[in-house]
Design a protein around this motif. Structure first.
Motif, PDB file in Angstrom:
ATOM      1  N   ARG A   1     -10.454 -26.118  24.930  1.00  0.00           N
ATOM      2  CA  ARG A   1     -11.216 -26.964  24.283  1.00  0.00           C
ATOM      3  C   ARG A   1     -11.151 -26.923  22.608  1.00  0.00           C
TER       4      ARG A   1
ATOM      5  N   ASN B   1     -12.215 -15.568  25.548  1.00  0.00           N
ATOM      6  CA  ASN B   1     -12.912 -16.803  26.126  1.00  0.00           C
ATOM      7  C   ASN B   1     -13.074 -16.374  27.670  1.00  0.00           C
TER       8      ASN B   1
ATOM      9  N   ALA C   1     -13.001 -19.180  36.035  1.00  0.00           N
ATOM     10  CA  ALA C   1     -13.020 -19.297  34.602  1.00  0.00           C
ATOM     11  C   ALA C   1     -14.157 -19.841  33.791  1.00  0.00           C
ATOM     12  N   LEU C   2     -15.162 -20.153  34.695  1.00  0.00           N
ATOM     13  CA  LEU C   2     -16.311 -20.921  34.285  1.00  0.00           C
ATOM     14  C   LEU C   2     -17.606 -20.181  34.358  1.00  0.00           C
TER      15      LEU C   2
HETATM   16  N1  GLN Z   1     -16.952 -24.149  26.987  1.00  0.00           N
HETATM   17  C1  GLN Z   1     -16.629 -24.459  28.457  1.00  0.00           C
HETATM   18  C2  GLN Z   1     -17.656 -25.611  29.165  1.00  0.00           C
HETATM   19  O1  GLN Z   1     -18.632 -25.634  28.653  1.00  0.00           O
HETATM   20  C3  GLN Z   1     -16.886 -23.251  29.260  1.00  0.00           C
HETATM   21  C4  GLN Z   1     -15.993 -22.255  29.174  1.00  0.00           C
HETATM   22  C5  GLN Z   1     -16.153 -20.895  29.588  1.00  0.00           C
HETATM   23  O2  GLN Z   1     -16.935 -20.495  30.528  1.00  0.00           O
HETATM   24  N2  GLN Z   1     -15.613 -20.021  29.082  1.00  0.00           N
HETATM   25  O3  GLN Z   1     -16.998 -26.520  29.527  1.00  0.00           O
END
Ligand code: GLN
Length: 271
Positions: free
Chosen positions: A89, A180, A202-203
């Motif tokens: 992102r 991250n 990853a989330l």
């Molecule tokens: N920024 C991402 C999002 O909100 C999440 C990334 C993360 O959890 N490291 O979609």
């Protein structure tokens, strides 16, 4: 012959949403093998309508553009993206900007914890051309993407990748640590596009999204050189919690905003 502009208008109407037009253009440029900027100059170029139709259909069904074209740009690097890694992102570019600003001297060893596509590590290595780096990930599938990106960007000789659980078992110290981690709370609202297509590992990070910071922060002092710096991405409401966690582990912390003016990362030094 169908005019490009008509093709784009029809596709954008089917895709819908805020980025419909942009998406239609990116997909068409990919189908035609040209840049978005060159689309309208390429009126004569033939395009297989079936190829574009298939892409538009996938996008209209909610699949991310990066998965359909198989890549995404990050810090001017063209990176391979698959469903095994988080899609890089623009917000995460904040971490590189902050690292560039806060590093007192060029780092020679860089660590990327939870490297995924290796976006952060390769962006940093592209800035500090005398540095070498290590990317750690718990997913072997993600590491395959990371390695492919190091090859593709010509930085494979300076990047190594290893399966691992954050910094556990690492003996070495690094001048710069980038990370991250997952930081979404389990019941937090998240768009279907992200929830359905990007890797949950990853989330999500527990009820408050802080589980992985609780595991990573205690490791940091032992992974940093004396004047080392760690820059971690955070959710925009997690700043105060991270400051408290950092204080608890004897780390000096500052918060930094993304382009939207929201807290996006925490920079940490040994206290
Ligand atoms: N920024 C991402 C999002 O909100 C999440 C990334 C993360 O959890 N490291 O979609």
């Amino acid at each position: 012959m169908t005019r490009i502009i008509d093709l784009l208008n029809a596709a954008a109407a089917r895709i819908g949403g805020e980025t419909a037009r942009l998406d239609a253009e990116v997909l068409l440029a990919h189908a035609m093998g040209c840049t978005r900027g060159d689309l309208l100059l390429n009126q004569q170029r033939s395009i297989d309508p079936q190829v574009y139709e298939t892409m538009v259909k996938r996008r209209a069904a909610g699949e991310p553009v990066a998965h359909i074209v198989g890549s995404r740009e990050f810090w001017s690097l063209d990176l391979i993206v698959t469903p095994d890694v988080l899609i890089p992102r623009p917000d995460s570019e904040t971490l590189i900007e902050v690292a560039l600003r806060l590093c007192d001297r060029p780092p020679t060893r860089i660590l990327d914890l939870g490297t995924g596509s290796a976006a952060l590590l390769l962006a940093a290595l592209s800035e500090w051309t005398n540095a070498t780096g290590l990317g750690i990930d718990a997913s072997a599938a993600a590491l395959a993407v990371a390695q492919a990106n190091a090859d593709r960007t010509g930085m494979a000789a300076r990047a190594a990748f290893r399966l691992g659980d954050w910094g556990q078992g690492l003996e070495e110290r690094f001048d710069l640590i980038l990370c991250n981690p997952p930081y979404i709370g389990t019941s937090e609202a998240l768009s279907d596009e992200v929830r359905d297509h990007e890797p949950a590992a990853a989330l999500f990070a527990g009820a408050d999204g802080l589980d992985d910071y609780r595991r990573i922060l205690p490791q940091l002092a032992g992974l940093m050189t004396n004047d080392g710096l760690a820059v971690l991405e955070i959710g925009h409401r997690q700043g105060p919690a991270l400051l408290a966690l950092a204080a608890g582990h004897g780390l000096a912390a500052t918060l930094h905003c993304d382009l939207a003016g929201r807290d996006r990362c925490v920079a940490l030094r040994s206290g």
